[in-house]
Write an enzyme that holds these catalytic residues in place. Structure first.
Site, PDB file in Angstrom:
ATOM      1  N   GLY A  16       0.706  -4.934   0.921  1.00  0.00           N
ATOM      2  CA  GLY A  16      -0.499  -5.025   0.089  1.00  0.00           C
ATOM      3  C   GLY A  16      -0.232  -5.575  -1.299  1.00  0.00           C
ATOM      4  O   GLY A  16      -1.128  -6.148  -1.930  1.00  0.00           O
TER       5      GLY A  16
ATOM      6  N   GLU B  61       4.653  -5.268   7.372  1.00  0.00           N
ATOM      7  CA  GLU B  61       3.841  -4.256   8.050  1.00  0.00           C
ATOM      8  C   GLU B  61       4.205  -4.046   9.514  1.00  0.00           C
ATOM      9  O   GLU B  61       4.088  -2.925  10.027  1.00  0.00           O
ATOM     10  CB  GLU B  61       2.338  -4.599   7.942  1.00  0.00           C
ATOM     11  CG  GLU B  61       1.738  -4.343   6.565  1.00  0.00           C
ATOM     12  CD  GLU B  61       1.845  -5.512   5.599  1.00  0.00           C
ATOM     13  OE1 GLU B  61       2.657  -6.431   5.853  1.00  0.00           O
ATOM     14  OE2 GLU B  61       1.124  -5.516   4.595  1.00  0.00           O
TER      15      GLU B  61
ATOM     16  N   GLU C 218      -0.285  -9.196  -0.816  1.00  0.00           N
ATOM     17  CA  GLU C 218      -1.674  -9.572  -0.519  1.00  0.00           C
ATOM     18  C   GLU C 218      -2.524  -9.595  -1.792  1.00  0.00           C
ATOM     19  O   GLU C 218      -3.423 -10.421  -1.939  1.00  0.00           O
ATOM     20  CB  GLU C 218      -2.244  -8.593   0.518  1.00  0.00           C
ATOM     21  CG  GLU C 218      -1.527  -8.752   1.860  1.00  0.00           C
ATOM     22  CD  GLU C 218      -1.933  -7.685   2.859  1.00  0.00           C
ATOM     23  OE1 GLU C 218      -1.491  -6.531   2.698  1.00  0.00           O
ATOM     24  OE2 GLU C 218      -2.707  -8.000   3.770  1.00  0.00           O
TER      25      GLU C 218
ATOM     26  N   ALA D  62       0.867  -1.176   0.000  1.00  0.00           N
ATOM     27  CA  ALA D  62       0.000   0.000   0.000  1.00  0.00           C
ATOM     28  C   ALA D  62       0.906   1.228   0.000  1.00  0.00           C
ATOM     29  O   ALA D  62       2.069   1.143   0.402  1.00  0.00           O
ATOM     30  CB  ALA D  62      -0.878  -0.020   1.237  1.00  0.00           C
TER      31      ALA D  62
HETATM   32  N1  CAA Z   1       4.581   3.236  -0.474  1.00  0.00           N
HETATM   33  C1  CAA Z   1       4.962   4.413  -0.989  1.00  0.00           C
HETATM   34  N2  CAA Z   1       6.122   4.605  -1.637  1.00  0.00           N
HETATM   35  C2  CAA Z   1       6.938   3.543  -1.782  1.00  0.00           C
HETATM   36  C3  CAA Z   1       6.596   2.275  -1.277  1.00  0.00           C
HETATM   37  C4  CAA Z   1       5.357   2.134  -0.594  1.00  0.00           C
HETATM   38  N3  CAA Z   1       4.930   0.967  -0.101  1.00  0.00           N
HETATM   39  N4  CAA Z   1       7.608   1.423  -1.556  1.00  0.00           N
HETATM   40  C5  CAA Z   1       8.535   2.123  -2.242  1.00  0.00           C
HETATM   41  N5  CAA Z   1       8.125   3.400  -2.380  1.00  0.00           N
HETATM   42  C6  CAA Z   1       8.827   4.504  -3.030  1.00  0.00           C
HETATM   43  C7  CAA Z   1       9.951   5.058  -2.193  1.00  0.00           C
HETATM   44  O1  CAA Z   1       9.457   5.946  -1.207  1.00  0.00           O
HETATM   45  C8  CAA Z   1      10.782   5.741  -3.234  1.00  0.00           C
HETATM   46  O2  CAA Z   1      10.123   6.931  -3.593  1.00  0.00           O
HETATM   47  P1  CAA Z   1      10.953   8.330  -3.653  1.00  0.00           P
HETATM   48  O3  CAA Z   1      11.880   8.129  -4.814  1.00  0.00           O
HETATM   49  O4  CAA Z   1       9.878   9.330  -3.908  1.00  0.00           O
HETATM   50  O5  CAA Z   1      11.663   8.461  -2.359  1.00  0.00           O
HETATM   51  C9  CAA Z   1      10.651   4.791  -4.437  1.00  0.00           C
HETATM   52  O6  CAA Z   1       9.465   4.033  -4.209  1.00  0.00           O
HETATM   53  C10 CAA Z   1      11.821   3.833  -4.581  1.00  0.00           C
HETATM   54  O7  CAA Z   1      11.935   3.142  -3.357  1.00  0.00           O
HETATM   55  P2  CAA Z   1      13.346   2.999  -2.574  1.00  0.00           P
HETATM   56  O8  CAA Z   1      14.197   4.161  -2.833  1.00  0.00           O
HETATM   57  O9  CAA Z   1      13.011   2.667  -1.153  1.00  0.00           O
HETATM   58  O10 CAA Z   1      13.927   1.712  -3.324  1.00  0.00           O
HETATM   59  P3  CAA Z   1      14.965   0.661  -2.730  1.00  0.00           P
HETATM   60  O11 CAA Z   1      15.397  -0.169  -3.877  1.00  0.00           O
HETATM   61  O12 CAA Z   1      16.008   1.317  -1.906  1.00  0.00           O
HETATM   62  O13 CAA Z   1      14.073  -0.264  -1.728  1.00  0.00           O
HETATM   63  C11 CAA Z   1      12.140  -1.524  -1.051  1.00  0.00           C
HETATM   64  C12 CAA Z   1      13.047  -1.053  -2.231  1.00  0.00           C
HETATM   65  C13 CAA Z   1      12.913  -2.503  -0.164  1.00  0.00           C
HETATM   66  C14 CAA Z   1      10.955  -2.255  -1.684  1.00  0.00           C
HETATM   67  C15 CAA Z   1      11.683  -0.309  -0.223  1.00  0.00           C
HETATM   68  O14 CAA Z   1      11.155   0.664  -1.119  1.00  0.00           O
HETATM   69  C16 CAA Z   1      10.634  -0.613   0.779  1.00  0.00           C
HETATM   70  O15 CAA Z   1      10.913  -1.188   1.824  1.00  0.00           O
HETATM   71  N6  CAA Z   1       9.347  -0.217   0.521  1.00  0.00           N
HETATM   72  C17 CAA Z   1       8.270  -0.316   1.451  1.00  0.00           C
HETATM   73  C18 CAA Z   1       7.752  -1.733   1.545  1.00  0.00           C
HETATM   74  C19 CAA Z   1       6.640  -1.826   2.587  1.00  0.00           C
HETATM   75  O16 CAA Z   1       6.836  -1.564   3.752  1.00  0.00           O
HETATM   76  N7  CAA Z   1       5.437  -2.247   2.154  1.00  0.00           N
HETATM   77  C20 CAA Z   1       4.299  -2.393   3.009  1.00  0.00           C
HETATM   78  C21 CAA Z   1       3.435  -1.188   2.918  1.00  0.00           C
HETATM   79  S1  CAA Z   1       2.153  -1.142   4.149  1.00  0.00           S
HETATM   80  C22 CAA Z   1       0.925  -2.122   3.528  1.00  0.00           C
HETATM   81  O17 CAA Z   1       1.028  -2.645   2.438  1.00  0.00           O
HETATM   82  C23 CAA Z   1      -0.285  -2.240   4.389  1.00  0.00           C
HETATM   83  C24 CAA Z   1      -1.279  -3.241   3.937  1.00  0.00           C
HETATM   84  O18 CAA Z   1      -1.191  -4.400   4.213  1.00  0.00           O
HETATM   85  C25 CAA Z   1      -2.439  -2.805   3.170  1.00  0.00           C
END
Ligand code: CAA
Length: 259
Positions: free
Chosen positions: A113, A136, A116, A67
């Site tokens: 998400g 999460e 999921e 998400a």
């Molecule tokens: N939401 C919003 N933006 C996200 C995102 C997310 N889930 N995942 C990545 N992005 C964005 C980053 O913020 C970044 O944007 P900016 O350039 O504007 O800063 C861009 O995508 C590239 O990401 P990274 O620079 O972080 O890329 P990386 O290669 O260094 O890392 C990654 C990749 C390990 C996937 C890392 O991006 C990450 O950990 N992302 C979050 C993953 C996460 O926690 N997902 C769960 C979300 S909560 C959820 O999903 C709730 C639910 O159950 C409904």
């Protein structure tokens, strides 16, 4: 045809392709993307030209990284509860509940998400660079789009507990060993393999495939008696043209020609 801001779609050779297209954000599912997913799945589920669906992410890095966390900060408790319910409704009713086979072609990160969403698909295949996880708890949250319910059914409670409580990512090979994905494929062959699986399914009876999906889904639905759903569907299929064609083709030792 409708233009979407966050996803691309196309229909080709009876396959509806849905491609989440927010590559700079690693295809994170913001609320507008959820709206668009709802719309395209309603459309594809009702369109007779579409016999199966491939769901994937744009680019080589991500299927969907979860998400959109950037939308979380301003959400109230009530809004967050509703966001989770919306995700559940779309993933359960329109993806898992689609009468057409839906394949998740996991082409990179499938996190939160995003994983999921893949869990709601009928079949999952992954590219060899894919990474999957439900991180999460590291955000002070739990999976909100069905992960706590679908993951244990797929890989067992103990393994699901470990993935969800640690929030650790696993690679494609480990996902295969756990039964989280059916196959691991080189990234440049991923979509071709999904197409091959669907084209095999298209040689089978469309009405039988739809009924098989319904009966398998019923097994996990506490509101339904899955055995009864299976018995009703089995009986119902005896009244279809496809059944007559399938059985006569078998007896005549020829390939069936379904509607
Ligand atoms: N939401 C919003 N933006 C996200 C995102 C997310 N889930 N995942 C990545 N992005 C964005 C980053 O913020 C970044 O944007 P900016 O350039 O504007 O800063 C861009 O995508 C590239 O990401 P990274 O620079 O972080 O890329 P990386 O290669 O260094 O890392 C990654 C990749 C390990 C996937 C890392 O991006 C990450 O950990 N992302 C979050 C993953 C996460 O926690 N997902 C769960 C979300 S909560 C959820 O999903 C709730 C639910 O159950 C409904």
């Amino acid at each position: 045809m409708v233009q979407y801001s966050n996803l691309n779609y196309v229909i080709k050779d009876s396959i509806g392709y849905v491609i989440i297209n927010r590559e700079p954000q690693l295809n994170a599912l913001n609320q507008e993307t959820l709206d668009e997913l709802q719309d395209i799945f309603m459309h594809f589920n009702a369109d007779d030209h579409v016999r199966g669906i491939i769901l994937t992410g744009a680019g080589l890095k991500a299927f969907a990284a979860g998400a959109d966390i950037k939308e979380f900060l301003d959400l109230s408790v009530i809004q967050a509860r509703w966001l989770s319910e919306r995700g559940h409704i779309i993933f359960s009713d329109l993806i898992e509940g689609s009468p057409k086979p839906v394949i998740a072609a996991i082409n990179g990160y499938a996190l939160g998400g995003g994983l999921e969403m893949a869990l709601a698909c009928h079949i999952r295949i992954a590219s060899d660079n894919a990474k999957m996880g439900l991180p999460e708890v590291s955000l002070g949250l739990i999976p909100g789009y069905g992960g706590t319910q679908r993951l244990p059914k797929l890989i067992g409670k103990g393994q699901a507990m470990q993935m969800i409580l640690t929030g650790d990512m696993i690679d494609a090979q480990r996902a295969y060993e756990l039964g989280l994905v059916n196959e691991v494929i080189a990234q440049d062959k991923l979509i071709a393999r999904a197409e091959e699986i669907l084209h095999k399914i298209f040689t089978r009876s469309r009405v039988a495939v739809a009924n098989a999906i319904t009966a398998i889904n019923a097994a996990e639905d506490k509101q339904q008696n899955g055995n009864k759903v299976e018995m009703d569907a089995f009986g119902h299929l005896f009244g279809t043209e496809d059944f007559k064609e399938g059985v006569s083709a078998f007896l005549a030792k020829r390939t069936p020609n379904f509607e």
